[in-house]
Design a protein around this motif. Structure first.
Motif, PDB file in Angstrom:
ATOM      1  N   GLU A 225      69.879  40.520 -24.087  1.00 25.32           N
ATOM      2  CA  GLU A 225      69.330  40.878 -25.057  1.00 25.32           C
ATOM      3  C   GLU A 225      70.108  42.104 -25.957  1.00 25.32           C
ATOM      4  OE1 GLU A 225      66.793  44.087 -26.436  1.00 25.32           O
ATOM      5  OE2 GLU A 225      67.902  44.286 -24.645  1.00 25.32           O
ATOM      6  N   ARG A 226      69.961  42.145 -26.873  1.00 28.25           N
ATOM      7  CA  ARG A 226      70.686  42.991 -27.920  1.00 28.25           C
ATOM      8  C   ARG A 226      70.900  44.506 -27.455  1.00 28.25           C
ATOM      9  NH1 ARG A 226      71.341  42.423 -33.979  1.00 28.25           N
ATOM     10  NH2 ARG A 226      69.666  40.703 -33.817  1.00 28.25           N
ATOM     11  N   TYR A 227      69.972  45.182 -27.063  1.00 27.61           N
ATOM     12  CA  TYR A 227      70.029  46.394 -26.724  1.00 27.61           C
ATOM     13  C   TYR A 227      70.826  46.439 -25.714  1.00 27.61           C
ATOM     14  CZ  TYR A 227      66.428  47.886 -30.328  1.00 27.61           C
ATOM     15  OH  TYR A 227      65.693  48.234 -31.514  1.00 27.61           O
ATOM     16  N   ALA A 228      70.518  45.747 -24.693  1.00 31.84           N
ATOM     17  CA  ALA A 228      71.035  45.819 -23.238  1.00 31.84           C
ATOM     18  C   ALA A 228      72.594  45.547 -23.498  1.00 31.84           C
ATOM     19  CB  ALA A 228      70.660  44.615 -22.475  1.00 31.84           C
TER      20      ALA A 228
ATOM     21  N   ASP B  72      73.963  48.626 -24.510  1.00 31.36           N
ATOM     22  CA  ASP B  72      74.059  49.780 -23.461  1.00 31.36           C
ATOM     23  C   ASP B  72      75.146  49.530 -22.370  1.00 31.36           C
ATOM     24  OD1 ASP B  72      71.820  50.654 -24.346  1.00 31.36           O
ATOM     25  OD2 ASP B  72      70.270  49.829 -22.789  1.00 31.36           O
TER      26      ASP B  72
ATOM     27  N   VAL C 180      78.088  47.890 -23.034  1.00 30.35           N
ATOM     28  CA  VAL C 180      79.114  48.413 -23.755  1.00 30.35           C
ATOM     29  C   VAL C 180      79.628  49.963 -23.596  1.00 30.35           C
ATOM     30  CG1 VAL C 180      80.253  48.956 -25.886  1.00 30.35           C
ATOM     31  CG2 VAL C 180      79.626  46.771 -25.190  1.00 30.35           C
ATOM     32  N   ASP C 181      78.403  50.732 -23.592  1.00 37.46           N
ATOM     33  CA  ASP C 181      78.649  52.173 -23.546  1.00 37.46           C
ATOM     34  C   ASP C 181      79.111  52.480 -21.969  1.00 37.46           C
ATOM     35  OD1 ASP C 181      78.074  52.764 -26.108  1.00 37.46           O
ATOM     36  OD2 ASP C 181      75.913  53.376 -25.645  1.00 37.46           O
TER      37      ASP C 181
ATOM     38  N   GLU D  25      59.508  47.683 -26.198  1.00 35.34           N
ATOM     39  CA  GLU D  25      59.898  48.787 -25.645  1.00 35.34           C
ATOM     40  C   GLU D  25      59.984  50.088 -26.627  1.00 35.34           C
ATOM     41  OE1 GLU D  25      64.179  48.856 -24.455  1.00 35.34           O
ATOM     42  OE2 GLU D  25      63.832  46.852 -23.455  1.00 35.34           O
TER      43      GLU D  25
ATOM     44  N   ARG E  47      62.059  51.950 -27.381  1.00 39.30           N
ATOM     45  CA  ARG E  47      63.030  52.298 -28.386  1.00 39.30           C
ATOM     46  C   ARG E  47      63.225  51.281 -29.445  1.00 39.30           C
ATOM     47  NH1 ARG E  47      68.713  51.259 -25.428  1.00 39.30           N
ATOM     48  NH2 ARG E  47      67.867  49.350 -24.181  1.00 39.30           N
TER      49      ARG E  47
ATOM     50  N   GLU F 171      62.656  39.803 -34.884  1.00 36.35           N
ATOM     51  CA  GLU F 171      63.076  39.052 -33.433  1.00 36.35           C
ATOM     52  C   GLU F 171      61.805  38.700 -32.687  1.00 36.35           C
ATOM     53  OE1 GLU F 171      66.504  41.273 -31.787  1.00 36.35           O
ATOM     54  OE2 GLU F 171      67.492  40.944 -33.834  1.00 36.35           O
TER      55      GLU F 171
ATOM     56  N   THR G 269      81.360  58.634 -23.347  1.00 34.27           N
ATOM     57  CA  THR G 269      81.013  57.063 -23.646  1.00 34.27           C
ATOM     58  C   THR G 269      82.095  56.804 -24.467  1.00 34.27           C
ATOM     59  OG1 THR G 269      78.826  57.471 -22.819  1.00 34.27           O
ATOM     60  CG2 THR G 269      79.533  55.175 -23.315  1.00 34.27           C
ATOM     61  N   ASP G 270      81.724  57.066 -25.828  1.00 33.26           N
ATOM     62  CA  ASP G 270      82.414  56.592 -26.835  1.00 33.26           C
ATOM     63  C   ASP G 270      82.872  57.481 -27.879  1.00 33.26           C
ATOM     64  OD1 ASP G 270      80.034  57.323 -27.899  1.00 33.26           O
ATOM     65  OD2 ASP G 270      79.178  55.406 -28.276  1.00 33.26           O
TER      66      ASP G 270
END
Ligand code: FES
Ligand code: FES
Lengths: 795, 163, 200
Positions: free
Chosen positions: A128-131, A134, A136-137, B20, B22, B31, C120-121
């Motif tokens: 999923e996009r948000y995951a 996250d 990547v961070d 969620e 957020r 979506e 982190t970034d």
């Protein structure tokens, strides 16, 4: 609404015979107006995963280690990849070579070194996009920061090398014109003028960020990539090499594309990574750039540091021009990067003028900014800017009116085709015509009077001219090859009748807002003499269209449109032979008019082309040796570029207390040859001018001394808003190009090429009492204010 | 991450969904619910491509959390046309060539319809002002301004017709 | 980016300010978002997680309660390296920076330090200096800092970063001032002053 504005018409109200050249409403609009359009990010596939990219925060650093363990351990993470995992060539190629070019590696994931802020280091695939973001961070990259450089001049002079294969950060050294002849001209000249200028880096800012959805079928090995592209076939060719996937098993499709302006021509790492990871995880992968990523990674435009000189004889006739430019290529060579500051730049330095001696030297430099490549205009705006700024200064030096100085030096109407000193031959032009029309629209005499009066009251008005020339539809392929292109620059098309008389026209260009569906249908309907509504246009899909080179360089109408004419004509010829056979006449005696074949002198003995189509598929009664069916493919390779031109002029007023610039008028007179759809032409001019004004007044990619982008969001990078763009008054003249069957010249970039120097010249004209000769773009209030006050106020 | 059960009424249709904390409204609409007419251009309130009407007001749906919109009425570009008939703003954009790539257009139209509700006969400057939060990279705005004027005329004519 | 400023604290002596600013525990308590600040041996090999866990639940007493001799024992040392975990809110993001600082120079009444931090970034590198100047009514703390910022926070630009930096600095000195005002209130402040002077 301006008086000059073109009124659009409903296609139903237009006679079939008049369809070509009429300002019909666009057929692509209904989908775009209702939300039915499908952009790449709108695509949802079953089992689809999301990709996000870990990028370098430093502009220049060595990578000491990458720890992906925390990311891999996260819920919803499917896979994480770094350079180590890439088992394909994974190196982005350059599509244009120069003799002196130092080619450097451009890996899709950096292995030991990053060279610009945003360079890709790792990718995450998640449910999923948000995951994905996250995770990547959670990737930890251990870096040793190195010194960074963002100016091409500094990169060449002092900075440490970015690439082992490019000593001194030199990408290439290139020249055009005759150095000796030009020096001689300068020696014998009576007057000269010179300028040092910077043509700043611009971030393209298409409203739709780059995106890709890749879907791999392991059983068939078919890999389908829907992506934001201006040239699907080119992307297929390049990507097939980068990810080592056979070209015939790779489909690139452009769904609706939300603007490009050059930025979606190039082959980037991200789209290749989406395609490659889709094969690894055997599930669909979607990647969509965030706006921040587009700021960091979209190829930027311009980036020149230039010294230019112009020489005149006693009476103000130009005798020579020389230009030295250091061009910023960014960290790596993007797809067409070597062509932009060379053949697309140096060859346009004669402008609209008869200049007997020209010499230009360009040094390309690697720096720690994102790769720099074609951005709307690509090389030609940079050329036009130098020339028109020099012309402005030259006229001032000669104490001549800038309009009259231009008139005196124009290539005269009877000199076409005109060979310049920089290797191109202009096809056709009537430069005085656009100048005269612009002067008339401006009420020029009256303006100069007003300007004098205003100055007495302490108000500062100025007028700026831009007599621009553009070269579009780079051609022919043989020439392009000699100059270094690693691709042909023809266009392909297929025109196919269905048995019931409707037509599908396929073209290898790939529109992304230009209204090709409409204009191409106008062209084909006109050629075949059938109803506009009966022609469907298909673009942007490598599985449907034979081949293609794509949409950039204002080439689509001139090259793609002409390819459609050629295929249509082949269809007509085949149909003619079938009609002749069925009408029992000889082919030579068959006339074709408005869709109707008839025997010369016997209008009753006729067949409509749609009836012929039906007969061609029935194939019950065909001439000997004629195959059934009615369709034709062609590859059209033009004989030459086409050279649109025009005169843009701005009138501005400047508040000396604040430096604020206000537009009073913006006038554009363009000659883009024949117009297929004048409303669309007008829209292209408007949009182009707005981007040119953006560069002149607002936009710049700015970096700090560490190569950190300071204008990395729409808050800090000023994409012009509605209130920033003045009402534009447009008009046109028509000088058909002799080089293509439509007589068209191309219009996509004209406004962007023309506008910057019209604005800068106007500002400098307004500030003449303050002794201001030049201000580098963008002309922000504060910079203008400083220019006024540095010269100690009015002198 | 906390999840919320919410109800959104989109273009007159009720939807129940789980989001969620957020999750942005723009993502929920695009979506979860498939209203892909609105677009994402910046995710940071700057471009306006994601503009929808929320309980009648034009808002940028990238700045609203889906959970905050619980129980509210959303109108997207998909809800502009009625019974197969274009809204006057859609006609205006089509007739005046107010769009090229179309990416900014849904947001532009949502902002413009709100303007026309508040000010049925705006002048050039008022239109440009109202569109301040909507960026277009293609058109240079002139034909967008013309489109809004065109729609204003049509809507003015139709309300006059009703008198 | 460069920052500088002067912070004035009334009715204290340079010695008291010096003592306060020598104490890693006090600094930690006054720095907004600072989770720990600990001396480390090797600046290139810092295990922030372990340090976070080792952190005692309760700090030893700091000013105004602490004895000057105790502070002096644990005071910053020239050449010493210190690791800190700092969370800073920048715009809409709240990165936690793993930071290592080295005391480059420390000689009453001036101190210079440099360091770097990474999240982190985003990351930063900085060097800073501070000089105490005795005035009629108290002490001027003249400070300056030069910072390079990278990544996400760099992109937010000076527009966002300057106010954040100013906020952190003024909150920091504000808390230091509060402590010292309490010291001044305690009666035997003359005595403290002498004890500090003796330590220097
Ligand atoms: S995506 Fe919401 S304002 Fe740009
Ligand atoms: S039409 Fe392309 S961004 Fe507005």
């Amino acid at each position: 609404m301006t008086e000059m504005s073109v009124e659009s018409v409903d296609p139903d109200d237009v006679d079939a015979a008049d369809i070509l050249g009429s300002a019909i409403e666009r057929r692509e609009d209904p989908a775009l107006l209702t939300g039915d359009a499908e952009y790449t990010d709108d695509i949802q596939l079953p089992q689809m995963t999301h990709m996000a990219v870990k990028r370098s925060q430093h502009a220049h650093a060595t990578i000491e280690g990458i720890d992906t363990s925390a990311a891999e351990a996260m819920d919803d993470v499917v896979a994480v990849y770094t350079a180590e995992d890439i088992d394909v060539p994974g190196n982005l190629p350059t599509g244009w070579l120069l003799d002196t070019l130092n080619q450097v590696d451009h890996p899709i994931l950096a292995d030991d070194r990053v060279r610009y802020q945003g360079d890709a280091i790792a990718v995450v695939i998640a449910e999923e996009r948000y995951a994905a973001h996250d995770a990547v961070d959670a990737i930890d990259v251990d870096c040793e920061r190195l010194e960074a450089v963002t100016s091409p001049r500094e990169a060449l002079d002092t900075a440490p090398d970015l690439h082992d294969d490019a000593p001194g950060n030199t990408a290439f050294e290139w020249e055009i014109g005759d150095a000796e002849k030009t020096s001689a001209a300068f020696e014998s000249a009576s007057h000269t003028a010179s300028i040092d200028l910077e043509n700043q880096l611009i971030i393209p800012n298409a409203m739709e960020p780059r995106a890709a959805v890749a879907d791999y079928n392991p059983s068939t090995e078919e890999l389908e990539v829907a992506m934001t592209t201006q040239n699907p076939h080119l992307h297929r060719l390049l990507m097939s090499g980068v990810i080592d996937h056979p070209e015939h098993k790779l489909q690139i499709r452009a769904p609706d594309v939300g603007g490009g302006f050059g930025s979606k021509i190039h082959h980037y790492a991200d789209e290749a990574l989406a395609a490659w990871t889709a094969k690894q995880v055997e599930r669909p992968v979607k990647w969509v750039a965030t706006r921040t990523e587009t700021y960091l990674t979209d190829a930027q435009g311009r980036g020149h540091e230039t010294h230019g000189e112009i020489a005149m004889d006693d009476d103000g006739t130009i005798v020579g021009l020389k230009v030295e430019t250091e061009a910023n290529l960014g960290a790596y060579l993007s797809t067409f990067a070597p062509a932009v500051p060379t053949y697309l730049y140096g060859t346009l330095l004669s402008g609209q003028y008869d200049i007997p001696a020209i010499h230009c030297e360009v040094t390309g430099a690697f720096t720690n900014v994102p790769p720099v490549d074609a951005y709307r205009g690509a090389g030609r705006p940079e050329a036009s800017y130098v020339v028109e700024r020099l012309i402005h200064l030259a006229a001032k030096k000669m104490e001549m009116d800038p309009a009259e100085f231009r008139r005196q030096n124009f290539v005269p109407d009877d000199a076409f085709p005109y060979e310049t000193q920089v290797a191109v031959a202009y096809d056709s032009g009537e430069y005085e015509k656009t100048l005269d029309r612009a002067l008339e629209m401006l009420d020029y005499e009256d303006f100069r009077e007003r300007q004098r009066e205003a100055r007495e009251e302490g108000r500062y008005l100025g007028v700026g001219f831009s007599a621009y020339i553009e070269a579009c539809g780079l051609a022919p392929s043989e020439l392009a090859g000699q100059l270094g292109a690693q691709a042909g620059l023809w266009e392909s098309s297929l025109v196919r009748f269905q048995p019931s008389g409707t037509v599908t026209a396929y073209c290898g260009t790939s529109g992304h807002g230009q209204g090709h569906d409409t204009t191409y249908a106008q062209i084909v309907a006109n050629e075949l003499g059938i109803d506009y509504e009966d022609v469907d246009v298909v673009e942007g899909d490598t599985d449907e269209i034979p081949q293609g080179m794509g949409t950039y360089g204002s080439r689509s109408a001139a090259v793609g449109g002409s390819a459609l004419v050629k295929s249509s004509q082949k269809v007509v010829e085949k149909a003619r032979s079938i009609a002749a056979h069925q009408l029992e006449a000889s082919e030579a005696d068959i006339d074709f008019e408005n869709g109707e074949f008839h025997v010369t002198g016997a209008p009753d003995r006729s067949m409509h082309i749609t009836e012929v189509a039906e007969q061609a598929y029935l194939a019950h009664n065909m001439p000997d040796e004629t195959e059934p069916g009615l369709e034709a493919t062609s590859f059209y390779d033009p004989d030459n570029f086409v050279f649109p031109f025009g005169m843009h002029a701005a009138i501005v007023e400047i508040d000396p207390d604040t430096g604020e610039i206000e537009f009073e008028r913006y006038v554009a007179v363009d000659d883009v040859g024949n117009q297929i759809n004048p409303k669309i032409v007008e829209g292209q001019i408007h949009g182009g001018v707005a981007q040119g004004i953006g560069q002149a007044l607002y936009e710049a990619a700015e970096y700090d001394e560490n190569g950190q982008l300071l204008t990395g969001s729409m808050q800090d990078y000023a994409v012009p808003k509605a209130e920033h763009i003045p009402e534009m008054e447009t008009d046109s003249t028509v000088t058909p190009s002799p080089h293509n069957p439509l007589g068209v010249k191309g219009v996509g970039e004209a406004g962007t090429i023309a506008a910057p120097q019209a604005v800068v010249n106007a500002v400098v004209d307004a500030l003449e009492p303050f002794g201001v000769d030049h201000i580098d773009m963008p002309l922000k209030d504060e910079k203008v204010w400083r220019a006024i006050h540095e010269n100690g106020g009015e002198n | 991450m906390a999840e919320h059960e919410i109800t959104l009424t989109v273009n007159g249709t009720d939807h129940e969904l789980t989001v969620e904390s957020r999750e942005l409204l723009v993502h929920a609409l695009r979506e979860e619910l498939g209203y892909t007419g609105l677009n994402v251009g910046c995710e940071s309130t700057m471009c306006g491509a994601c503009t929808v009407h929320l309980d009648g007001d034009a808002v940028k749906s990238c700045t609203v959390l889906a959970a905050q919109a619980d129980g509210q009425e959303v109108t997207t570009v998909e809800g502009l046309a009625e019974g197969g008939e274009f809204h006057p703003i859609q006609e205006g954009f089509q007739e005046e060539h107010g769009l090229q790539c179309g990416y900014c257009t849904p947001g532009m139209m949502m902002t413009a319809t709100q303007l026309l509700e508040e000010n049925p006969d705006p002048n050039d400057e008022e239109i440009r002002d109202a569109l301040e939060g909507n960026l277009c990279r293609c058109t240079g705005y002139q034909n967008i301004v013309n489109a809004v004027e065109n729609a204003a005329e049509k809507m003015g004519a139709s309300t006059q017709g009703d008198d | 980016m460069e920052f500088e400023g002067t912070f004035t604290i009334e009715e204290v002596s340079t010695e008291e300010v010096w003592l306060a600013l020598s104490d890693p525990f006090l600094i930690k308590q006054c720095l907004p978002g600072c989770q720990f600040l600990t001396r480390v041996e090797d600046p290139d090999d810092v295990d922030f997680e372990a340090l976070g866990e080792q952190e005692p639940d309760e700090d030893p007493p700091t000013l105004p309660e602490a004895a000057p001799e105790d502070i002096s024992d644990r005071a910053f040392e020239e050449g010493g390296h210190y690791a800190a975990l700092m969370q800073i809110g920048v715009g809409s993001v709240k990165p936690t920076f793993r930071t290592v600082v080295t005391i480059d120079e420390r000689e009453f009444p001036a101190m210079n330090a440099s360091g770097e931090g990474s999240a982190t970034d985003s990351s930063f590198e900085m060097s800073s200096g501070m000089t105490l100047v005795e005035t009629d009514g108290g002490v001027d703390i003249e400070w300056e800092a030069e910072a390079d910022v990278f990544g996400k926070i760099a992109q937010m630009g000076q527009r966002v970063i300057s106010p954040v930096a100013n906020r952190v600095v003024s909150r920091f000195f504000g808390s230091v001032e509060d402590r010292l005002t309490e010291v001044a209130k305690e009666d035997d402040s003359e005595g403290l002053r002498d004890r500090v002077r003796n330590l220097l």
